[in-house]
Design an enzyme around this catalytic site. Structure first.
Site, short mmCIF file in Angstrom:
data_model
loop_
_atom_site.label_atom_id
_atom_site.label_comp_id
_atom_site.label_asym_id
_atom_site.label_seq_id
_atom_site.Cartn_x
_atom_site.Cartn_y
_atom_site.Cartn_z
N TYR A 1 0.85 -1.20 0.00
CA TYR A 1 0.00 0.00 0.00
C TYR A 1 0.89 1.25 0.00
CZ TYR A 1 -3.87 -3.16 1.11
OH TYR A 1 -4.80 -4.17 1.06
N ASN B 1 -12.48 -0.39 -5.92
CA ASN B 1 -12.14 -0.71 -7.30
C ASN B 1 -13.33 -1.41 -7.97
OD1 ASN B 1 -11.09 -1.68 -9.71
ND2 ASN B 1 -9.66 -3.10 -8.74
N CYS C 1 -6.26 -5.22 -7.94
CA CYS C 1 -6.14 -4.78 -6.55
C CYS C 1 -5.69 -5.92 -5.63
CB CYS C 1 -7.46 -4.18 -6.06
SG CYS C 1 -8.91 -5.21 -6.32
N HIS C 2 -5.84 -7.17 -6.07
CA HIS C 2 -5.39 -8.31 -5.26
C HIS C 2 -3.87 -8.34 -5.14
CE1 HIS C 2 -5.43 -9.75 -9.44
NE2 HIS C 2 -4.45 -10.56 -9.07
N GLU D 1 -1.21 -16.63 -9.71
CA GLU D 1 -0.26 -15.83 -10.49
C GLU D 1 1.20 -16.18 -10.19
OE1 GLU D 1 -1.04 -11.64 -10.35
OE2 GLU D 1 -3.09 -11.89 -11.06
#
Length: 151
Positions: free
Chosen positions: A87, A108, A116-117, A144
Site C-alpha cells: 500500500y 475498485n 487490486c489483489h 499468479e
C-alpha cells in the site's frame, strides 16, 4: 447496461460495459445477459487468465471514481503479473497514504482486470473485499505465482 456473466474458479463473475468500455466486474451472476463484442472479449480474456494462458488484460476500461482513485487504479495496472506492491509503494506513486490507497483498492469497480489483489500490507496480506475475501486474494496470488510463500 450490457452485462455478461461467467463461471470461474473463484465464483461467478459479471462484466458490465458502458460506452464501449468495461466499467465493472462484480461477483455473482447477473440477471440480464447480453453478448457484445467487448463483453465476449472480456469473458475470453478472463477465461484465458484463469487457464494460465494470459498474464495481461487488453481491454478498454472506464472505472468511475475520483481523480485520486483513478491514479491509484492506474498504479495498480502497472503491477506486473505475479508481483505484489505494498500500500505504501502505491501511495508513493499515486499520492496519499497507505490508508487512502486501501480505500481506493476497496472501491475498485473492476477487480482482477485492475489487479487490486496484488496490493499487500507491509507485514501481512492486507484485506480484500471481493469474493470470499482473503481466501480469494490468496487464491489469486497463488494462481499468479505458484509456489510463492504468502505472508
Amino acid at each position: 447496461m450490457p452485462q455478461l456473466s461467467l463461471h470461474t474458479p473463484i465464483g461467478d463473475l459479471t462484466v458490465s460495459e458502458e460506452n464501449g468500455a468495461v466499467v465493472a466486474v462484480d461477483w455473482g451472476w447477473g440477471r440480464d445477459q447480453q453478448e457484445t463484442a467487448l463483453l465476449c472479449r472480456a469473458r475470453d480474456q478472463l477465461h484465458a487468465y484463469f487457464d494460465a494462458e494470459l498474464s495481461e488484460f487488453d481491454l478498454p476500461l472506464a472505472p468511475a471514481g475520483s481523480p485520486y482513485r483513478q491514479r491509484v487504479w492506474q498504479a495498480l495496472c502497472e503491477i506486473p503479473f505475479g508481483a505484489t506492491r505494498s500500500y505504501l509503494e502505491i501511495a508513493a506513486v499515486a499520492g496519499g497514504s497507505a490508508r487512502s490507497v486501501g480505500q481506493a483498492n476497496g472501491s475498485n469497480p473492476i477487480p482482477l482486470i485492475i489487479p487490486c489483489h496484488r496490493v499487500v500490507a507491509t507485514t501481512h496480506l492486507g484485506g480484500y473485499s471481493g469474493g470470499d475475501g482473503l481466501t480469494t486474494k490468496r487464491w489469486l496470488l497463488a494462481h499468479e505465482h505458484p509456489g510463492a510463500a504468502l505472508i
